[in-house]
Write a protein that holds these residues in place. Structure first.
Motif, PDB file in Angstrom:
ATOM      1  N   LEU A  19       0.834  -1.196   0.000  1.00 20.11           N
ATOM      2  CA  LEU A  19       0.000   0.000   0.000  1.00 20.11           C
ATOM      3  C   LEU A  19       0.874   1.253   0.000  1.00 20.11           C
ATOM      4  O   LEU A  19       0.434   2.317  -0.429  1.00 20.11           O
ATOM      5  CB  LEU A  19      -0.940   0.013   1.205  1.00 20.11           C
ATOM      6  N   THR A  20       2.113   1.130   0.510  1.00 23.20           N
ATOM      7  CA  THR A  20       3.104   2.200   0.424  1.00 23.20           C
ATOM      8  C   THR A  20       4.377   1.615  -0.157  1.00 23.20           C
ATOM      9  O   THR A  20       4.600   0.403  -0.113  1.00 23.20           O
ATOM     10  CB  THR A  20       3.427   2.820   1.808  1.00 23.20           C
ATOM     11  N   LYS A  21       5.211   2.509  -0.688  1.00 17.79           N
ATOM     12  CA  LYS A  21       6.434   2.056  -1.331  1.00 17.79           C
ATOM     13  C   LYS A  21       7.503   1.627  -0.335  1.00 17.79           C
ATOM     14  O   LYS A  21       8.253   0.688  -0.593  1.00 17.79           O
ATOM     15  CB  LYS A  21       6.972   3.185  -2.195  1.00 17.79           C
ATOM     16  N   THR A  22       7.581   2.334   0.793  1.00 14.19           N
ATOM     17  CA  THR A  22       8.595   2.011   1.794  1.00 14.19           C
ATOM     18  C   THR A  22       7.953   1.896   3.169  1.00 14.19           C
ATOM     19  O   THR A  22       6.871   2.430   3.410  1.00 14.19           O
ATOM     20  CB  THR A  22       9.690   3.100   1.860  1.00 14.19           C
ATOM     21  N   ARG A  23       8.661   1.226   4.054  1.00 14.49           N
ATOM     22  CA  ARG A  23       8.143   1.089   5.411  1.00 14.49           C
ATOM     23  C   ARG A  23       8.193   2.432   6.135  1.00 14.49           C
ATOM     24  O   ARG A  23       7.311   2.739   6.944  1.00 14.49           O
ATOM     25  CB  ARG A  23       8.953   0.047   6.175  1.00 14.49           C
ATOM     26  N   SER A  24       9.182   3.230   5.830  1.00 12.16           N
ATOM     27  CA  SER A  24       9.251   4.535   6.473  1.00 12.16           C
ATOM     28  C   SER A  24       8.088   5.428   6.044  1.00 12.16           C
ATOM     29  O   SER A  24       7.596   6.223   6.840  1.00 12.16           O
ATOM     30  CB  SER A  24      10.587   5.221   6.187  1.00 12.16           C
ATOM     31  N   GLN A  25       7.610   5.292   4.808  1.00 14.87           N
ATOM     32  CA  GLN A  25       6.414   6.033   4.387  1.00 14.87           C
ATOM     33  C   GLN A  25       5.202   5.577   5.175  1.00 14.87           C
ATOM     34  O   GLN A  25       4.364   6.388   5.567  1.00 14.87           O
ATOM     35  CB  GLN A  25       6.142   5.845   2.898  1.00 14.87           C
ATOM     36  N   ALA A  26       5.093   4.281   5.420  1.00 13.66           N
ATOM     37  CA  ALA A  26       3.985   3.753   6.210  1.00 13.66           C
ATOM     38  C   ALA A  26       4.054   4.262   7.640  1.00 13.66           C
ATOM     39  O   ALA A  26       3.039   4.650   8.228  1.00 13.66           O
ATOM     40  CB  ALA A  26       3.998   2.225   6.178  1.00 13.66           C
ATOM     41  N   ALA A  27       5.245   4.274   8.222  1.00 14.73           N
ATOM     42  CA  ALA A  27       5.408   4.763   9.586  1.00 14.73           C
ATOM     43  C   ALA A  27       5.122   6.255   9.677  1.00 14.73           C
ATOM     44  O   ALA A  27       4.487   6.719  10.630  1.00 14.73           O
ATOM     45  CB  ALA A  27       6.825   4.463  10.082  1.00 14.73           C
ATOM     46  N   THR A  28       5.550   7.007   8.681  1.00 13.66           N
ATOM     47  CA  THR A  28       5.281   8.441   8.653  1.00 13.66           C
ATOM     48  C   THR A  28       3.786   8.713   8.532  1.00 13.66           C
ATOM     49  O   THR A  28       3.258   9.618   9.177  1.00 13.66           O
ATOM     50  CB  THR A  28       6.042   9.110   7.492  1.00 13.66           C
TER      51      THR A  28
END
Length: 125
Positions: A19-28
């Motif tokens: 659903l997001t490209k990176t895990r950091s984008q998901a966390a953000t």
């Protein structure tokens, strides 16, 4: 590859099912309040379980998915699509990009007549 036993972090699951490209984008997104699990805003470390409804606002669109399978690691797109039920509304239609008036390179500064023609062109849209 899969982890049907034990809890999985919501940011990790969102990233695993692409659903997001990176895990950091998901966390953000979770930190910014853009992730809801069963209607409640959650932090990135919140655990998800099978049957939870996850809402993610990302890239100008809200995705509504129901967890069918827990994943810890990122998997291929066909496997990821089987891990959730997508209840998202269809994406908004893509609007056409307006034509931008451009002058040829080296044509110099527009004259008063050129400027008026450009203004007429912009007003008709």
């Amino acid at each position: 590859m899969t982890a049907d036993e034990g809890p999985v972090r919501v940011d990790s699951w969102i990233w695993s099912v692409r659903l997001t490209k990176t895990r950091s984008q998901a966390a953000t997104a979770a930190r910014g309040g853009h992730v809801k699990v069963n209607g409640e805003r959650v932090k990135a470390a919140h655990s998800v379980k099978v049957g939870d409804e996850v809402r993610v606002r990302h890239a100008g669109r809200e995705r509504i998915v129901v967890v069918k399978r827990l994943l810890r690691k990122r998997v291929g797109a066909p496997v990821a699509a089987e891990a959730y039920v997508d209840n998202s509304p269809p994406p908004p239609p893509v609007t056409e990009i307006p034509v931008v008036a451009r002058r040829e390179r080296g044509a110099g500064r527009p004259t008063k007549r050129d400027r008026r023609e450009l203004d007429r062109l912009r007003e008709t849209r």
